[in-house]
Design a protein around this motif. Structure first.
Motif, PDB file in Angstrom:
ATOM      1  N   ALA A   7       0.851  -1.187   0.000  1.00 44.64           N
ATOM      2  CA  ALA A   7       0.000   0.000   0.000  1.00 44.64           C
ATOM      3  C   ALA A   7       0.886   1.236   0.000  1.00 44.64           C
ATOM      4  O   ALA A   7       1.922   1.276   0.667  1.00 44.64           O
ATOM      5  CB  ALA A   7      -0.908  -0.007   1.220  1.00 44.64           C
ATOM      6  N   ALA A   8       0.504   2.248  -0.751  1.00 42.92           N
ATOM      7  CA  ALA A   8       1.336   3.443  -0.860  1.00 42.92           C
ATOM      8  C   ALA A   8       0.486   4.655  -1.205  1.00 42.92           C
ATOM      9  O   ALA A   8      -0.661   4.533  -1.673  1.00 42.92           O
ATOM     10  CB  ALA A   8       2.408   3.249  -1.929  1.00 42.92           C
ATOM     11  N   GLN A   9       1.083   5.827  -0.983  1.00 38.44           N
ATOM     12  CA  GLN A   9       0.472   7.071  -1.432  1.00 38.44           C
ATOM     13  C   GLN A   9       1.067   7.535  -2.762  1.00 38.44           C
ATOM     14  O   GLN A   9       0.435   8.272  -3.511  1.00 38.44           O
ATOM     15  CB  GLN A   9       0.692   8.169  -0.382  1.00 38.44           C
ATOM     16  N   ALA A  10       2.300   7.083  -3.046  1.00 36.24           N
ATOM     17  CA  ALA A  10       2.983   7.533  -4.260  1.00 36.24           C
ATOM     18  C   ALA A  10       4.057   6.530  -4.652  1.00 36.24           C
ATOM     19  O   ALA A  10       4.529   5.747  -3.819  1.00 36.24           O
ATOM     20  CB  ALA A  10       3.616   8.909  -4.029  1.00 36.24           C
ATOM     21  N   VAL A  11       4.452   6.569  -5.921  1.00 33.14           N
ATOM     22  CA  VAL A  11       5.551   5.737  -6.394  1.00 33.14           C
ATOM     23  C   VAL A  11       6.624   6.622  -7.012  1.00 33.14           C
ATOM     24  O   VAL A  11       6.336   7.632  -7.664  1.00 33.14           O
ATOM     25  CB  VAL A  11       5.084   4.671  -7.418  1.00 33.14           C
ATOM     26  N   LEU A  12       7.872   6.239  -6.769  1.00 29.52           N
ATOM     27  CA  LEU A  12       9.029   6.945  -7.293  1.00 29.52           C
ATOM     28  C   LEU A  12       9.781   5.995  -8.209  1.00 29.52           C
ATOM     29  O   LEU A  12      10.139   4.887  -7.807  1.00 29.52           O
ATOM     30  CB  LEU A  12       9.929   7.415  -6.150  1.00 29.52           C
ATOM     31  N   LEU A  13      10.018   6.433  -9.435  1.00 29.94           N
ATOM     32  CA  LEU A  13      10.477   5.541 -10.484  1.00 29.94           C
ATOM     33  C   LEU A  13      11.859   5.910 -11.002  1.00 29.94           C
ATOM     34  O   LEU A  13      12.075   7.036 -11.485  1.00 29.94           O
ATOM     35  CB  LEU A  13       9.499   5.592 -11.664  1.00 29.94           C
ATOM     36  N   ASP A  14      12.771   4.984 -10.912  1.00 27.42           N
ATOM     37  CA  ASP A  14      14.016   5.106 -11.657  1.00 27.42           C
ATOM     38  C   ASP A  14      13.683   4.951 -13.135  1.00 27.42           C
ATOM     39  O   ASP A  14      12.595   4.476 -13.492  1.00 27.42           O
ATOM     40  CB  ASP A  14      14.985   4.008 -11.187  1.00 27.42           C
ATOM     41  N   MET A  15      14.603   5.331 -14.016  1.00 24.66           N
ATOM     42  CA  MET A  15      14.345   5.206 -15.451  1.00 24.66           C
ATOM     43  C   MET A  15      15.104   4.035 -16.071  1.00 24.66           C
ATOM     44  O   MET A  15      14.515   3.016 -16.432  1.00 24.66           O
ATOM     45  CB  MET A  15      14.705   6.503 -16.176  1.00 24.66           C
ATOM     46  N   ASP A  16      16.436   4.165 -16.200  1.00 22.15           N
ATOM     47  CA  ASP A  16      17.214   3.147 -16.901  1.00 22.15           C
ATOM     48  C   ASP A  16      17.190   1.818 -16.153  1.00 22.15           C
ATOM     49  O   ASP A  16      17.515   1.755 -14.968  1.00 22.15           O
ATOM     50  CB  ASP A  16      18.665   3.617 -17.059  1.00 22.15           C
ATOM     51  N   GLY A  17      16.767   0.771 -16.857  1.00 22.05           N
ATOM     52  CA  GLY A  17      16.696  -0.549 -16.250  1.00 22.05           C
ATOM     53  C   GLY A  17      15.412  -0.813 -15.504  1.00 22.05           C
ATOM     54  O   GLY A  17      15.131  -1.954 -15.131  1.00 22.05           O
ATOM     55  N   THR A  18      14.625   0.239 -15.294  1.00 18.05           N
ATOM     56  CA  THR A  18      13.366   0.113 -14.549  1.00 18.05           C
ATOM     57  C   THR A  18      12.173   0.358 -15.458  1.00 18.05           C
ATOM     58  O   THR A  18      11.247  -0.447 -15.519  1.00 18.05           O
ATOM     59  CB  THR A  18      13.350   1.099 -13.372  1.00 18.05           C
ATOM     60  N   LEU A  19      12.191   1.467 -16.184  1.00 14.99           N
ATOM     61  CA  LEU A  19      11.164   1.772 -17.178  1.00 14.99           C
ATOM     62  C   LEU A  19      11.676   1.585 -18.596  1.00 14.99           C
ATOM     63  O   LEU A  19      10.930   1.188 -19.491  1.00 14.99           O
ATOM     64  CB  LEU A  19      10.687   3.222 -17.021  1.00 14.99           C
ATOM     65  N   VAL A  20      12.950   1.905 -18.784  1.00 11.55           N
ATOM     66  CA  VAL A  20      13.567   1.896 -20.110  1.00 11.55           C
ATOM     67  C   VAL A  20      14.764   0.948 -20.121  1.00 11.55           C
ATOM     68  O   VAL A  20      15.615   1.011 -19.235  1.00 11.55           O
ATOM     69  CB  VAL A  20      14.037   3.321 -20.488  1.00 11.55           C
ATOM     70  N   ASN A  21      14.819   0.091 -21.124  1.00  7.00           N
ATOM     71  CA  ASN A  21      16.001  -0.754 -21.316  1.00  7.00           C
ATOM     72  C   ASN A  21      16.968  -0.007 -22.220  1.00  7.00           C
ATOM     73  O   ASN A  21      16.774   0.074 -23.432  1.00  7.00           O
ATOM     74  CB  ASN A  21      15.608  -2.089 -21.934  1.00  7.00           C
ATOM     75  N   SER A  22      17.995   0.576 -21.602  1.00  2.34           N
ATOM     76  CA  SER A  22      19.009   1.330 -22.341  1.00  2.34           C
ATOM     77  C   SER A  22      20.373   0.672 -22.216  1.00  2.34           C
ATOM     78  O   SER A  22      21.399   1.303 -22.484  1.00  2.34           O
ATOM     79  CB  SER A  22      19.084   2.767 -21.810  1.00  2.34           C
ATOM     80  N   ASP A  23      20.390  -0.587 -21.815  1.00  9.77           N
ATOM     81  CA  ASP A  23      21.664  -1.259 -21.556  1.00  9.77           C
ATOM     82  C   ASP A  23      22.594  -1.235 -22.767  1.00  9.77           C
ATOM     83  O   ASP A  23      23.817  -1.109 -22.623  1.00  9.77           O
ATOM     84  CB  ASP A  23      21.422  -2.710 -21.139  1.00  9.77           C
TER      85      ASP A  23
END
Length: 225
Positions: A7-23
């Motif tokens: 359960a949460a009030q908000a989410v904090l998102l990393d980008m590379d490797g989490t939302l975007v595959n930029s490897d």
């Protein structure tokens, strides 16, 4: 297969490797940099993920003046921003971003604003209105500053936020910020996050009437709903 509900009030998102595959881009640029400086590229790649470039360089070349690291980092950011070959969304990222579109969320990335915009666009993902990029902080992950700023901008206490991260530095930053962490992908698997998924297809977002949310997470390979 294990099911976890956060359960949460908000989410904090990393980008590379989490939302975007930029490897592919990261590896190309950092291999080139490592060779130019007489370093083992494979050893360099073990520490690049999650950190700002200058912080990685400081680890790899500990005796080099920091101003040289910052100068090299500016060049690195320009190279990475110009290279989008192979940049794609992490599995499930488009649906996940659509599910949280009306809920409190922020991007917290070690990329600068230009690189973040380029990669999110290359992956056809919407850019969150609230975002903390490299220019916004004085310290790189694993320092918690970025996540704490993201929570503050959203107006929530750290304990009410859940972080999505893929790297050791990022997971350490989320923990140091006093937040729960969902690890995404293979790098996160061995780092004992609060929950782990192979990709975002294993996360279902439930929006509650009071504006909060529940994250339904199916851990384990090839999990689904």
């Amino acid at each position: 297969m294990q099911a976890t509900v956060l359960a949460a009030q908000a989410v904090l998102l990393d980008m590379d490797g989490t939302l975007v595959n930029s490897d592919a881009v990261v590896e190309r640029c950092w291999r080139r940099w490592a060779v130019q400086h007489g370093l083992d590229p494979e050893a360099a790649l073990k520490v690049v993920h999650g950190r700002q470039g200058y912080a990685t360089m400081a680890i790899l070349l500990p005796d080099r003046p920091m101003e040289e690291n910052h100068a090299d980092n500016r060049v690195m950011l320009t190279e990475e921003t110009a290279d989008t070959d192979g940049v794609v969304p992490i599995g499930g990222a488009p649906a996940f971003m659509a599910a949280i579109a009306g809920l409190p969320h922020a991007l917290v990335t070690s990329a600068d604003s230009a690189l973040a915009g380029t990669r999110m666009a290359a992956a056809s993902l919407p850019m969150p209105v609230v975002r903390v990029t490299a220019e916004s902080v004085g310290a790189s992950k694993p320092d918690p500053e970025g996540f704490l700023k993201g929570a503050a901008e959203l107006g929530f206490a750290p304990a009410d936020c859940v972080v999505f991260e893929d790297s050791e530095a990022g997971i350490a930053a989320g923990r140091a910020a006093g937040m729960r962490v969902v690890g995404v992908g293979p790098r996160a698997a061995a780092l004992s996050p609060d929950a782990h998924v192979d990709d975002l297809t294993q996360v279902r977002v439930e929006s509650l009437a009071d504006g909060s949310l529940k994250l339904h997470i199916r851990e384990g390979r090839q999990a689904g709903f």
